[in-house]
Scaffold this motif. Structure first.
Motif, PDB file in Angstrom:
ATOM      1  N   VAL A 113      14.889  -5.524  26.972  1.00  0.00           N
ATOM      2  CA  VAL A 113      14.072  -4.881  25.941  1.00  0.00           C
ATOM      3  C   VAL A 113      12.783  -5.669  25.752  1.00  0.00           C
ATOM      4  CG1 VAL A 113      13.908  -4.380  23.462  1.00  0.00           C
ATOM      5  CG2 VAL A 113      15.944  -3.719  24.730  1.00  0.00           C
ATOM      6  N   ALA A 114      12.904  -6.987  25.670  1.00  0.00           N
ATOM      7  CA  ALA A 114      11.721  -7.831  25.497  1.00  0.00           C
ATOM      8  C   ALA A 114      10.780  -7.710  26.697  1.00  0.00           C
ATOM      9  CB  ALA A 114      12.138  -9.284  25.295  1.00  0.00           C
ATOM     10  N   ALA A 115      11.331  -7.665  27.900  1.00  0.00           N
ATOM     11  CA  ALA A 115      10.507  -7.534  29.104  1.00  0.00           C
ATOM     12  C   ALA A 115       9.802  -6.178  29.143  1.00  0.00           C
ATOM     13  CB  ALA A 115      11.361  -7.730  30.355  1.00  0.00           C
ATOM     14  N   GLY A 116      10.514  -5.126  28.777  1.00  0.00           N
ATOM     15  CA  GLY A 116       9.897  -3.802  28.738  1.00  0.00           C
ATOM     16  C   GLY A 116       8.768  -3.739  27.720  1.00  0.00           C
ATOM     17  N   TRP A 117       9.009  -4.317  26.545  1.00  0.00           N
ATOM     18  CA  TRP A 117       7.979  -4.363  25.504  1.00  0.00           C
ATOM     19  C   TRP A 117       6.767  -5.148  26.011  1.00  0.00           C
ATOM     20  CZ3 TRP A 117       8.121  -2.480  20.358  1.00  0.00           C
ATOM     21  CH2 TRP A 117       7.008  -2.830  19.592  1.00  0.00           C
ATOM     22  N   GLU A 118       7.030  -6.306  26.607  1.00  0.00           N
ATOM     23  CA  GLU A 118       5.943  -7.159  27.085  1.00  0.00           C
ATOM     24  C   GLU A 118       5.125  -6.473  28.177  1.00  0.00           C
ATOM     25  OE1 GLU A 118       3.510 -10.386  26.865  1.00  0.00           O
ATOM     26  OE2 GLU A 118       5.140  -9.848  25.528  1.00  0.00           O
ATOM     27  N   LEU A 119       5.764  -5.704  29.018  1.00  0.00           N
ATOM     28  CA  LEU A 119       5.064  -4.965  30.056  1.00  0.00           C
ATOM     29  C   LEU A 119       3.997  -4.057  29.465  1.00  0.00           C
ATOM     30  CD1 LEU A 119       4.954  -4.261  33.130  1.00  0.00           C
ATOM     31  CD2 LEU A 119       6.542  -2.419  32.602  1.00  0.00           C
ATOM     32  N   ILE A 120       4.354  -3.342  28.410  1.00  0.00           N
ATOM     33  CA  ILE A 120       3.392  -2.461  27.754  1.00  0.00           C
ATOM     34  C   ILE A 120       2.370  -3.276  26.969  1.00  0.00           C
ATOM     35  CG2 ILE A 120       3.128  -0.653  26.002  1.00  0.00           C
ATOM     36  CD1 ILE A 120       4.342   0.257  28.726  1.00  0.00           C
ATOM     37  N   ALA A 121       2.810  -4.326  26.305  1.00  0.00           N
ATOM     38  CA  ALA A 121       1.904  -5.163  25.516  1.00  0.00           C
ATOM     39  C   ALA A 121       0.805  -5.757  26.400  1.00  0.00           C
ATOM     40  CB  ALA A 121       2.677  -6.271  24.806  1.00  0.00           C
ATOM     41  N   LEU A 122       1.147  -6.152  27.620  1.00  0.00           N
ATOM     42  CA  LEU A 122       0.158  -6.712  28.529  1.00  0.00           C
ATOM     43  C   LEU A 122      -0.905  -5.690  28.920  1.00  0.00           C
ATOM     44  CD1 LEU A 122       2.435  -8.848  30.877  1.00  0.00           C
ATOM     45  CD2 LEU A 122       0.791  -9.686  29.166  1.00  0.00           C
ATOM     46  N   THR A 123      -0.504  -4.439  29.003  1.00  0.00           N
ATOM     47  CA  THR A 123      -1.487  -3.398  29.365  1.00  0.00           C
ATOM     48  C   THR A 123      -2.396  -3.044  28.186  1.00  0.00           C
ATOM     49  OG1 THR A 123      -0.055  -1.527  28.784  1.00  0.00           O
ATOM     50  CG2 THR A 123       0.110  -2.392  31.033  1.00  0.00           C
ATOM     51  N   GLN A 124      -1.996  -3.426  26.978  1.00  0.00           N
ATOM     52  CA  GLN A 124      -2.776  -3.113  25.777  1.00  0.00           C
ATOM     53  C   GLN A 124      -3.758  -4.240  25.428  1.00  0.00           C
ATOM     54  OE1 GLN A 124      -2.560  -0.039  24.301  1.00  0.00           O
ATOM     55  NE2 GLN A 124      -1.282   0.307  26.093  1.00  0.00           N
TER      56      GLN A 124
END
Length: 125
Positions: A113-124
């Motif tokens: 869950v944290a990795a998935g969130w971070e993936l999107i956060a990095l694109t933002q």
């Protein structure tokens, strides 16, 4: 009523996807560790992290989030099966395997869950 039917349809698609993936994994994995349920839950939690971040960053709307997370991932993921498999391992006195499975079933999805969130956060950023 339309939303209800759409969530139900997405849940059905998730359940069928889980069935296909579960069957495929079980064909080549024939050991005590319940790999198919573990893999399915890892994928589901990673996707849930992506979806939650996408919703939080307002890159998807509430309806899409609802259909994907409540519908598809609700039908796809299978925590109750994981718990049942832990109990089955313990009943067969495979306590070490049950403990390992329990630890991994809780720990790895948290990281996903944290990795998935971070993936999107990095694109933002």
């Amino acid at each position: 009523m339309t939303t209800f039917l759409a969530v139900a349809a997405c849940g059905g698609i998730g359940a069928v996807t889980r069935f296909v993936l579960n069957t495929s994994i079980q064909r080549w994995w024939n050991r005590a560790f319940p790999m198919s349920t573990f893999v399915i839950n890892v994928i589901a939690t990673f996707c849930a992290g992506i979806a939650a971040a996408a919703f939080a960053y307002q890159t998807v709307d509430h309806y899409t989030y609802l259909l994907f997370v409540t519908g598809f991932l609700g039908g796809f993921s299978t925590f109750s099966t994981a718990i049942n498999e832990m109990v089955s391992l313990a009943r067969k006195e495979r306590f070490g395997m049950a403990a390992l499975y329990c630890t991994l079933t809780i720990g790895v999805p948290l990281l996903c869950v944290a990795a998935g969130w971070e993936l999107i956060a990095l694109t933002q950023a």
